[in-house]
Design a protein around this motif. Structure first.
Motif, PDB file in Angstrom:
ATOM      1  N   HIS A   1       6.070   4.954   8.553  1.00  0.00           N
ATOM      2  CA  HIS A   1       5.469   5.457   9.783  1.00  0.00           C
ATOM      3  C   HIS A   1       4.016   4.995   9.856  1.00  0.00           C
ATOM      4  N   GLY A   2       3.599   4.604  11.049  1.00  0.00           N
ATOM      5  CA  GLY A   2       2.214   4.179  11.223  1.00  0.00           C
ATOM      6  C   GLY A   2       2.037   3.370  12.492  1.00  0.00           C
ATOM      7  N   LYS A   3       0.805   3.049  12.792  1.00  0.00           N
ATOM      8  CA  LYS A   3       0.452   2.239  13.946  1.00  0.00           C
ATOM      9  C   LYS A   3      -0.415   1.071  13.479  1.00  0.00           C
ATOM     10  N   PRO A   4      -0.411  -0.036  14.245  1.00  0.00           N
ATOM     11  CA  PRO A   4      -1.183  -1.214  13.819  1.00  0.00           C
ATOM     12  C   PRO A   4      -2.665  -0.953  13.590  1.00  0.00           C
ATOM     13  N   TRP A   5      -3.233   0.044  14.272  1.00  0.00           N
ATOM     14  CA  TRP A   5      -4.670   0.280  14.171  1.00  0.00           C
ATOM     15  C   TRP A   5      -5.029   1.304  13.086  1.00  0.00           C
ATOM     16  N   LEU A   6      -4.032   1.897  12.432  1.00  0.00           N
ATOM     17  CA  LEU A   6      -4.301   2.905  11.413  1.00  0.00           C
ATOM     18  C   LEU A   6      -4.636   2.253  10.071  1.00  0.00           C
ATOM     19  N   SER A   7      -5.419   2.957   9.273  1.00  0.00           N
ATOM     20  CA  SER A   7      -5.819   2.443   7.964  1.00  0.00           C
ATOM     21  C   SER A   7      -4.898   2.912   6.846  1.00  0.00           C
ATOM     22  N   TRP A   8      -3.934   3.783   7.186  1.00  0.00           N
ATOM     23  CA  TRP A   8      -2.973   4.265   6.192  1.00  0.00           C
ATOM     24  C   TRP A   8      -1.560   4.163   6.759  1.00  0.00           C
ATOM     25  N   ILE A   9      -0.609   3.881   5.893  1.00  0.00           N
ATOM     26  CA  ILE A   9       0.813   3.882   6.242  1.00  0.00           C
ATOM     27  C   ILE A   9       1.477   5.057   5.539  1.00  0.00           C
ATOM     28  N   TRP A  10       2.257   5.815   6.282  1.00  0.00           N
ATOM     29  CA  TRP A  10       2.966   6.964   5.730  1.00  0.00           C
ATOM     30  C   TRP A  10       4.397   6.543   5.397  1.00  0.00           C
ATOM     31  N   ILE A  11       4.823   6.858   4.186  1.00  0.00           N
ATOM     32  CA  ILE A  11       6.162   6.479   3.730  1.00  0.00           C
ATOM     33  C   ILE A  11       6.899   7.725   3.268  1.00  0.00           C
ATOM     34  N   ASP A  12       8.000   8.020   3.943  1.00  0.00           N
ATOM     35  CA  ASP A  12       8.844   9.147   3.555  1.00  0.00           C
ATOM     36  C   ASP A  12       9.911   8.629   2.596  1.00  0.00           C
ATOM     37  N   THR A  13       9.807   9.003   1.333  1.00  0.00           N
ATOM     38  CA  THR A  13      10.762   8.544   0.315  1.00  0.00           C
ATOM     39  C   THR A  13      12.059   9.331   0.339  1.00  0.00           C
ATOM     40  N   GLY A  14      12.059  10.453   1.066  1.00  0.00           N
ATOM     41  CA  GLY A  14      13.258  11.290   1.116  1.00  0.00           C
ATOM     42  C   GLY A  14      13.413  12.208  -0.067  1.00  0.00           C
ATOM     43  N   SER A  15      12.447  12.174  -0.994  1.00  0.00           N
ATOM     44  CA  SER A  15      12.543  12.991  -2.199  1.00  0.00           C
ATOM     45  C   SER A  15      11.149  13.335  -2.692  1.00  0.00           C
ATOM     46  N   ALA A  16      10.915  14.612  -2.928  1.00  0.00           N
ATOM     47  CA  ALA A  16       9.622  15.040  -3.444  1.00  0.00           C
ATOM     48  C   ALA A  16       9.387  14.485  -4.844  1.00  0.00           C
ATOM     49  N   GLU A  17      10.445  14.394  -5.640  1.00  0.00           N
ATOM     50  CA  GLU A  17      10.317  13.879  -7.002  1.00  0.00           C
ATOM     51  C   GLU A  17       9.988  12.393  -7.011  1.00  0.00           C
ATOM     52  N   VAL A  18      10.651  11.639  -6.118  1.00  0.00           N
ATOM     53  CA  VAL A  18      10.361  10.205  -6.020  1.00  0.00           C
ATOM     54  C   VAL A  18       8.924   9.981  -5.571  1.00  0.00           C
ATOM     55  N   ALA A  19       8.490  10.728  -4.558  1.00  0.00           N
ATOM     56  CA  ALA A  19       7.125  10.587  -4.067  1.00  0.00           C
ATOM     57  C   ALA A  19       6.115  10.888  -5.168  1.00  0.00           C
ATOM     58  N   LYS A  20       6.408  11.903  -5.973  1.00  0.00           N
ATOM     59  CA  LYS A  20       5.511  12.237  -7.077  1.00  0.00           C
ATOM     60  C   LYS A  20       5.476  11.115  -8.108  1.00  0.00           C
ATOM     61  N   ASP A  21       6.627  10.515  -8.384  1.00  0.00           N
ATOM     62  CA  ASP A  21       6.691   9.405  -9.343  1.00  0.00           C
ATOM     63  C   ASP A  21       5.890   8.196  -8.842  1.00  0.00           C
ATOM     64  N   VAL A  22       6.036   7.884  -7.539  1.00  0.00           N
ATOM     65  CA  VAL A  22       5.295   6.755  -6.961  1.00  0.00           C
ATOM     66  C   VAL A  22       3.791   7.023  -7.052  1.00  0.00           C
ATOM     67  N   TYR A  23       3.391   8.239  -6.745  1.00  0.00           N
ATOM     68  CA  TYR A  23       1.964   8.593  -6.806  1.00  0.00           C
ATOM     69  C   TYR A  23       1.422   8.459  -8.224  1.00  0.00           C
ATOM     70  N   ARG A  24       2.193   8.919  -9.205  1.00  0.00           N
ATOM     71  CA  ARG A  24       1.750   8.821 -10.600  1.00  0.00           C
ATOM     72  C   ARG A  24       1.657   7.368 -11.044  1.00  0.00           C
ATOM     73  N   ALA A  25       2.640   6.568 -10.640  1.00  0.00           N
ATOM     74  CA  ALA A  25       2.611   5.136 -10.992  1.00  0.00           C
ATOM     75  C   ALA A  25       1.401   4.463 -10.361  1.00  0.00           C
ATOM     76  N   ALA A  26       1.081   4.845  -9.109  1.00  0.00           N
ATOM     77  CA  ALA A  26      -0.072   4.265  -8.420  1.00  0.00           C
ATOM     78  C   ALA A  26      -1.379   4.647  -9.112  1.00  0.00           C
ATOM     79  N   LEU A  27      -1.470   5.890  -9.585  1.00  0.00           N
ATOM     80  CA  LEU A  27      -2.664   6.314 -10.307  1.00  0.00           C
ATOM     81  C   LEU A  27      -2.844   5.496 -11.582  1.00  0.00           C
TER      82      LEU A  27
END
Length: 228
Positions: free
Chosen positions: A4-30
């Protein structure tokens, strides 16, 4: 995943469909220093992560981290990583992610062969292909031109590659006696000038520590992506 997002936005929102997956992606990014935020904090959307808009290459380390995590999951228990040849350690420089625009093919591709490869993997539940092999100094594609075309057709801009020390004497341009006039200097020189040789001008080989000559593709780890 839903983006989700627009061309002029500085952030893109990604719904992974899973709170656990999103947490894993965030930890990997950190762990790898990528600009990713978990929307559970402040937005109460635990299945969503936010990615800052950057160059695709800036996220290559995150892609590599996620690929490594995925390769350790049960879905990939049968996938082979690493090489299947016992070669001298100095032959291989490493395995890394590269941007397609930085690669220099040295051969043209056969259209019918590229189409056959595409058809072969299209219906597989798990796509498994060897990584491409490149020269460590100039990023010239040594093996995998047809696989590279498949990656491009799939819309990939960052691809995994095995980087080899091309000048090593255990790497041969062709089997002994086959096209002896084609040398490594020609392969590199042609590619860096933006030109290409005819398809299958080269059939690169690598010598194992036991002295056996093997197709250089044995140096390529298998890469995989689940198709839902």
């Amino acid at each position: 995943w839903q983006f989700h997002g627009k061309p002029w936005l500085s952030w893109i929102w990604i719904d992974t469909g899973s709170a656990e997956v999103a947490k894993d992606v965030y930890r990997a990014a950190l762990d790898c220093g990528c600009p990713v935020r978990h929307a559970a904090s402040g937005y109460d959307k635990p299945s969503i992560v936010r990615l800052a808009v950057r160059r695709p290459y800036d996220f290559s380390v995150l892609y590599q981290a996620l690929l490594r995590r995925e390769s350790n999951s049960a879905a990939f228990s049968q996938t082979t990583f690493g090489t299947s040849a016992d070669v001298k350690p100095e032959v291989i420089s490493g395995v890394r992610l590269v941007h397609i625009d930085d690669l220099h093919p040295h051969e043209e591709v056969l259209t019918d062969r590229a189409d056959k490869l595409k058809n072969y993997v299209r219906d597989l539940p798990v796509k498994i292909l060897p990584a491409i092999i490149i020269d460590s100094q100039y990023d010239v594609v040594i093996d995998g031109h047809h696989r590279l075309e498949l990656f491009k057709a799939a819309g990939l801009t960052i691809v995994p590659a095995v980087s080899v020390n091309y000048e090593h004497p255990d790497i041969l341009v062709n089997p002994p006696g086959l096209r002896p006039e084609v040398c490594k200097e020609q392969v590199i020189g042609t590619a860096v000038k933006g030109k290409t040789m005819e398809p299958k001008t080269t059939q690169h080989m690598v010598r194992s520590r036991g002295g056996a000559l093997l197709p250089i593709i044995v140096l390529a780890p298998q890469i995989a992506e689940v198709v839902k």
